[in-house]
Design a protein around this motif. Structure first.
Motif, PDB file in Angstrom:
ATOM      1  N   ASN A 131       1.641   1.065  -4.270  1.00 12.22           N
ATOM      2  CA  ASN A 131       0.237   1.473  -4.459  1.00 12.22           C
ATOM      3  C   ASN A 131      -0.593   0.401  -5.162  1.00 12.22           C
ATOM      4  N   ASN A 148      -5.116  -0.492  -1.495  1.00 10.68           N
ATOM      5  CA  ASN A 148      -5.479   0.623  -0.629  1.00 10.68           C
ATOM      6  C   ASN A 148      -5.945   0.079   0.712  1.00 10.68           C
ATOM      7  N   SER A 187       0.820  -1.221   0.000  1.00  8.20           N
ATOM      8  CA  SER A 187       0.000   0.000   0.000  1.00  8.20           C
ATOM      9  C   SER A 187       0.848   1.261   0.000  1.00  8.20           C
TER      10      SER A 187
END
Length: 479
Positions: free
Chosen positions: A307, A310, A299
């Protein structure tokens, strides 16, 4: 406030008449102001001690060592404690000198004074029901205290396994949700080969599932008890038939199977079961912390990190940087895991530190184990409910990483060989061109072949058999 006078062999003390504990508990309060964590903070331990005292009363009655009236009063007092009443009367510090004698006497005194009221007497009128002569009959701290620890650990480990199952299910749910999300697998933080996010989360579920089994295996170790060993395991001051009968009564009282140790002298001094349980808790902590590390890494960003997932936004992450959100739930679970690992060191040293026929350091062992289990239970549920259940995937980010990665060149190895694949990887790294484009330019494989090779299902499973590979190459104008 009204007071009563109680005595022990050291002397007399005035005790406030509204409390159910007595003189020996009061001395422990004066002597052991160590952690600030009282017995009352550990209800499972209090309940277990009351179950041990009830089993002892029932056994002593069967052996005609305790009359029916006293037996009934003691059992009723224990039942009240088992149901959650009077836990505020268990006031001694969890860490204490005396190998747990203060805890045992806190229990004996509270049970005796509740029993006295049931019998129609006043607190402290011990001639009618005495903490030592009746509640502690056929026992020593050295068998009652570890037996209570074992009973409490059985329940606590059972509860831990249930809470671990909640987290396991959360990961299973996410593995199903993310089963079609293609992403890059990594080794040594470098691109490796493709996988799905579902596979990654399924791995987390399997890691937890394996440790549920280890916790339940460890639980079996604490079913062996040393009740009847009394002071050092020789059984002094107890009936020869008492160990067998009290074990049977304890099974009836708890609803679980406990068995008398084969050698009570060994069982009174050996704390190997605690070491094993603590080691399993450390194993759970190490693996859980690794999972949290992965969640934080996956995350990371959101703009300058991986990324790929989330995490739920739980709170603002900075007092100075607007918009920053930190992975606070995995972070707190990491810290719990570090504390559990530290408790394992404490349990190990305390277990090693025993001398001769008794380990006097069982209080700190119990303190470490109960705290580790409590923290782990809270951590499991917190991670499941406040983090894993709310995780979402950034599917495009995951996919782009795969198809822009040099790592997918590995899928070409069976068809064009390692040397050709390594050369493509080198050029891709130097120029930034996609692997597929370079392979086409070099006319090593056709577009149709490359499209088939790079189909997700072909990159996520074992490659084709030798026969299929030969057939594949036979129809290729480039190979």
């Amino acid at each position: 406030m009204a007071k009563r006078v109680e005595h022990d062999f050291i002397g007399e003390l005035e005790i406030e008449d509204n409390v159910y504990y007595g003189v020996q508990t009061f001395r422990a309060l004066q002597n052991f102001n160590i952690t600030g964590d009282k017995l009352s903070s550990y209800p499972s331990f209090i309940k277990a001690f009351a179950q041990v005292k009830k089993a002892a009363a029932l056994a002593n009655f069967d052996l005609k060592l305790l009359d029916e009236q006293k037996k009934d009063a003691i059992c009723k007092a224990c039942d009240m404690i088992i149901s959650g009443k009077h836990h505020d009367q268990f006031v001694v510090d969890m860490i204490q000198g005396g190998a747990g004698t203060s805890t045992n006497m806190n229990t004996n005194e509270v049970v005796a004074n509740i029993a006295l009221e049931i019998l129609g007497h006043k607190k402290g009128e011990y001639q009618y029901c005495h903490p030592n002569d009746h509640v502690n009959l056929s026992q020593s701290t050295n068998d009652a205290y570890p037996t209570a620890i074992h009973v409490a650990l059985f329940d606590e480990l059972s509860s831990l396994a249930k809470d671990m199952a909640v987290l396991k299910q959360s990961f299973i749910n996410k593995s199903e949700e993310f089963k079609d999300t293609l992403k890059m697998g990594r080794t040594q933080l470098q691109d490796a080969v493709p996988m799905t996010l579902g596979q990654e989360f399924h791995t987390f579920a399997v890691m937890i599932a394996e440790d549920i089994d280890r916790v339940l295996e460890a639980r079996n170790l604490v079913t062996e008890i040393n009740m009847g060993g009394t002071a050092i395991g020789t059984g002094i001051n107890s009936d020869p038939k008492y160990p067998k009968i009290v074990a049977e009564k304890l099974c009836q009282v708890t609803g679980h199977v406990f068995r008398t140790a084969g050698d009570l002298i060994e069982a009174t001094q050996d704390t190997g079961a605690y070491v094993q349980v603590s080691g399993v808790l450390k194993r759970v902590a190490v693996k859980l912390s690794k999972i949290c590390n992965d969640l934080r890494l996956l995350s990371s960003g959101p703009r300058a990190g991986l990324n790929e997932i989330n995490l739920p936004k739980m709170q603002p992450g900075s007092s100075i940087m607007p918009g920053k959100v930190n992975p606070v739930i995995p972070e707190v679970v990491n810290q719990v895991c570090y504390a559990v690992i530290g408790n394992d060191v404490t349990v190990s040293f305390a277990s090693e530190g025993g001398q001769l026929q008794l380990n006097v350091f069982e209080p700190v062992i119990a303190y470490g184990l109960f705290n580790s289990i409590s923290m782990m239970r809270n951590a499991m549920l917190t991670l499941a409910e406040k983090c894993v259940d709310g995780i979402t995937a950034n599917e495009k980010v995951c996919s782009d990483f795969v198809y822009n990665s040099i790592g997918i060149v590995t899928a070409l190895n069976p068809y064009i060989g390692y040397e050709n694949s390594a050369s493509i990887a080198k050029e891709s790294l130097q120029t930034g061109k996609p692997v597929k484009e370079i392979a086409l330019e070099r006319k090593l494989l056709s577009k149709e072949q490359l499209d088939e090779i790079f189909q997700p299902q072909n990159m996520l499973n074992p490659h084709m058999s030798a026969e299929d590979k030969a057939k594949f190459q036979k129809h290729s104008p480039f190979v």
